[in-house]
Design a protein around this motif. Structure first.
Motif, mmCIF file in Angstrom:
data_model
loop_
_atom_site.group_PDB
_atom_site.id
_atom_site.type_symbol
_atom_site.label_atom_id
_atom_site.label_comp_id
_atom_site.label_asym_id
_atom_site.label_seq_id
_atom_site.Cartn_x
_atom_site.Cartn_y
_atom_site.Cartn_z
ATOM 1 N N ILE A 179 67.338 37.663 52.997
ATOM 2 C CA ILE A 179 67.932 36.334 53.138
ATOM 3 C C ILE A 179 67.102 35.456 54.070
ATOM 4 O O ILE A 179 67.589 34.440 54.583
ATOM 5 N N ALA A 180 65.832 35.851 54.293
ATOM 6 C CA ALA A 180 64.868 35.051 55.066
ATOM 7 C C ALA A 180 65.304 34.849 56.513
ATOM 8 O O ALA A 180 65.122 33.770 57.082
ATOM 9 N N TYR A 181 65.837 35.911 57.105
ATOM 10 C CA TYR A 181 66.228 35.809 58.512
ATOM 11 C C TYR A 181 64.970 35.722 59.378
ATOM 12 O O TYR A 181 64.042 36.520 59.221
ATOM 13 N N LEU A 199 59.923 41.129 59.221
ATOM 14 C CA LEU A 199 58.590 41.276 58.634
ATOM 15 C C LEU A 199 58.660 42.053 57.323
ATOM 16 O O LEU A 199 59.495 42.953 57.159
ATOM 17 N N PRO A 200 57.787 41.722 56.373
ATOM 18 C CA PRO A 200 57.800 42.422 55.082
ATOM 19 C C PRO A 200 57.141 43.797 55.172
ATOM 20 O O PRO A 200 56.220 44.021 55.965
ATOM 21 N N LEU A 201 57.612 44.717 54.344
ATOM 22 C CA LEU A 201 57.040 46.048 54.225
ATOM 23 C C LEU A 201 56.950 46.373 52.740
ATOM 24 O O LEU A 201 57.975 46.547 52.078
ATOM 25 N N SER A 217 64.486 50.796 46.483
ATOM 26 C CA SER A 217 64.435 49.754 47.511
ATOM 27 C C SER A 217 63.743 48.519 46.960
ATOM 28 O O SER A 217 63.096 48.554 45.914
ATOM 29 N N LYS A 218 63.846 47.435 47.714
ATOM 30 C CA LYS A 218 63.306 46.158 47.251
ATOM 31 C C LYS A 218 61.822 46.048 47.575
ATOM 32 O O LYS A 218 61.244 46.910 48.235
ATOM 33 N N LEU A 219 61.205 44.977 47.084
ATOM 34 C CA LEU A 219 59.743 44.878 47.141
ATOM 35 C C LEU A 219 59.208 44.819 48.568
ATOM 36 O O LEU A 219 58.207 45.471 48.883
ATOM 37 N N PHE A 220 59.860 44.067 49.445
ATOM 38 C CA PHE A 220 59.348 43.895 50.804
ATOM 39 C C PHE A 220 60.361 44.285 51.873
ATOM 40 O O PHE A 220 60.235 43.869 53.021
ATOM 41 N N SER A 221 61.372 45.053 51.502
ATOM 42 C CA SER A 221 62.351 45.488 52.497
ATOM 43 C C SER A 221 62.923 46.840 52.076
ATOM 44 O O SER A 221 62.700 47.306 50.960
#
Length: 382
Positions: free
Chosen positions: A106-108, A112-114, A79-83
């Motif tokens: 895509i900065a919707y 919120l980041p995780l 998975s990605k760094l914040f999602s």
């Protein structure tokens, strides 16, 4: 305006590339200067070739390259760094453009980041293997860029509060692969390295097969999207794929203790093998999993000769100031190199280009360039 015309030499110098530079300024009266410069890929020394000199040493050493390296390694996590968006290492990843980008990537608004636990774990494993000191406290911060493939308008990184600091990497010295396959080619690479230098015809310089390079810091950061240029009907369109956006990178910043093109290739090759062994990065440079930026500058070898470096890189606020030789010229950054061949050729080209400019009285200023593999030269981008 300075014009550079290069020509390849014969095989007389096995570890050097010979370029004759014809550098001239366009003004009221056209003046021309010719420099026959040779770069040794093992020692990093730029010498002037005097073909009419009958002495035993007809190579006059003038400058030496100083190289710093920044390597971006994409971590092998699902998975990605914040999602929770999938990466290419996830079985649910869809390679079709913009099919694996989550709303946060895509900065919707409103998402919120995780923080990904596996990303932090892989980064710590890589830092520990590089003998770094893991910091008890590290922070994320914004680094603002205005690029179309960066949907947030900024990159999340750890430049001032990194995950780890002060590491070392012991590198095996790079040996160029043989031009033709032969029976002895494989055994040659397994033997202890004794490299001949072409800087002094009267001597054979022997190098240790291993050398050590210091690491300043390792930091976690987000990757950007991928931009592809498509030309048709005389127009160029730029297509953006956000599948990669938000993927986890570690940026490994090496101290400027590298002095030759082959040493730079050794650092990247050794790190690539180490990360593959750890399983934290697949090291596929051709796919962008491992990307390299070079910071190249030149300094005079002889302290008795003043080449009048304008705008010397003697800024005491530079964190690498203590590692730089006195009177070194301004550094030039070459971005996004994705093969060992590009690393060697870009370091070589920049050392020769900057040396020719210094001899012509116009030292280079701090700038960012990219490497053109078709023409074998660097191009200014900003």
């Amino acid at each position: 305006m300075i014009r550079l015309i290069s020509c390849f030499s014969s095989n007389k110098y096995p570890c050097a590339r010979h370029l004759s530079y014809y550098c001239y300024r366009r003004n009221s009266s056209l003046s021309a200067k010719e420099y026959n410069l040779v770069y040794d890929r093992d020692s990093g020394i730029v010498s002037k070739l005097n073909p009419d000199d009958n002495s035993s040493t007809h190579l006059q050493p003038l400058f030496r390259s100083v190289i710093g390296i920044e390597i971006h390694a994409q971590l092998k996590v699902p998975s990605k760094l914040f999602s929770t968006g999938p990466t290419k290492h996830n079985s649910s990843f869809i390679s079709q453009a913009n099919s694996s980008a989550s709303l946060h990537d895509i900065a919707y608004p409103g998402t919120l980041p995780l923080l990904s636990r596996s990303s932090v774990r892989h980064a710590i494993i890589s830092a520990a293997a590089l003998n770094c000191a893991i910091q008890e406290t590290s922070r994320f911060e914004r680094k603002h860029y205005n690029y179309a493939d960066l949907p947030f308008g900024y990159q999340v990184t750890q430049q001032r509060w990194p995950l780890a600091r002060n590491g070392t990497l012991i590198c095996r010295r790079y040996v160029p692969p043989p031009l033709k396959k032969s029976k002895g080619a494989k055994s040659r690479r397994n033997k202890e390295l004794v490299i001949e230098s072409s800087i002094n015809n009267a001597k054979i310089v022997q190098y240790s097969p291993f050398f050590e390079v210091g690491i300043d810091r390792i930091q976690l950061e987000q990757d950007t999207g991928k931009t592809t240029a498509v030309s048709s009907d005389g127009f160029t369109r730029y297509l953006i794929d956000f599948n990669r956006a938000g993927s986890t990178l570690i940026e490994i910043v090496f101290k400027p203790q590298i002095y030759a093109a082959h040493e730079a290739a050794s650092v990247v090759s050794t790190l690539q093998s180490l990360l593959r062994y750890l399983g934290t990065c697949d090291g596929k440079m051709e796919e962008g999993s491992l990307r390299c930026d070079l910071n190249v500058s030149v300094c005079s070898i002889s302290c008795d000769v003043d080449y009048s470096f304008s705008g010397q890189d003697d800024d005491i606020e530079n964190p690498f100031h203590v590692y730089l030789p006195k009177g070194i010229g301004q550094r030039v950054e070459v971005k996004n190199l994705n093969s060992l061949k590009q690393i060697i050729h870009s370091a070589e080209y920049e050392a020769l280009r900057q040396s020719a400019l210094v001899l012509d009285g116009y030292p280079t200023k701090r700038e960012t360039r990219t490497f053109d593999p078709k023409n074998g030269r660097t191009i200014k981008i900003r």
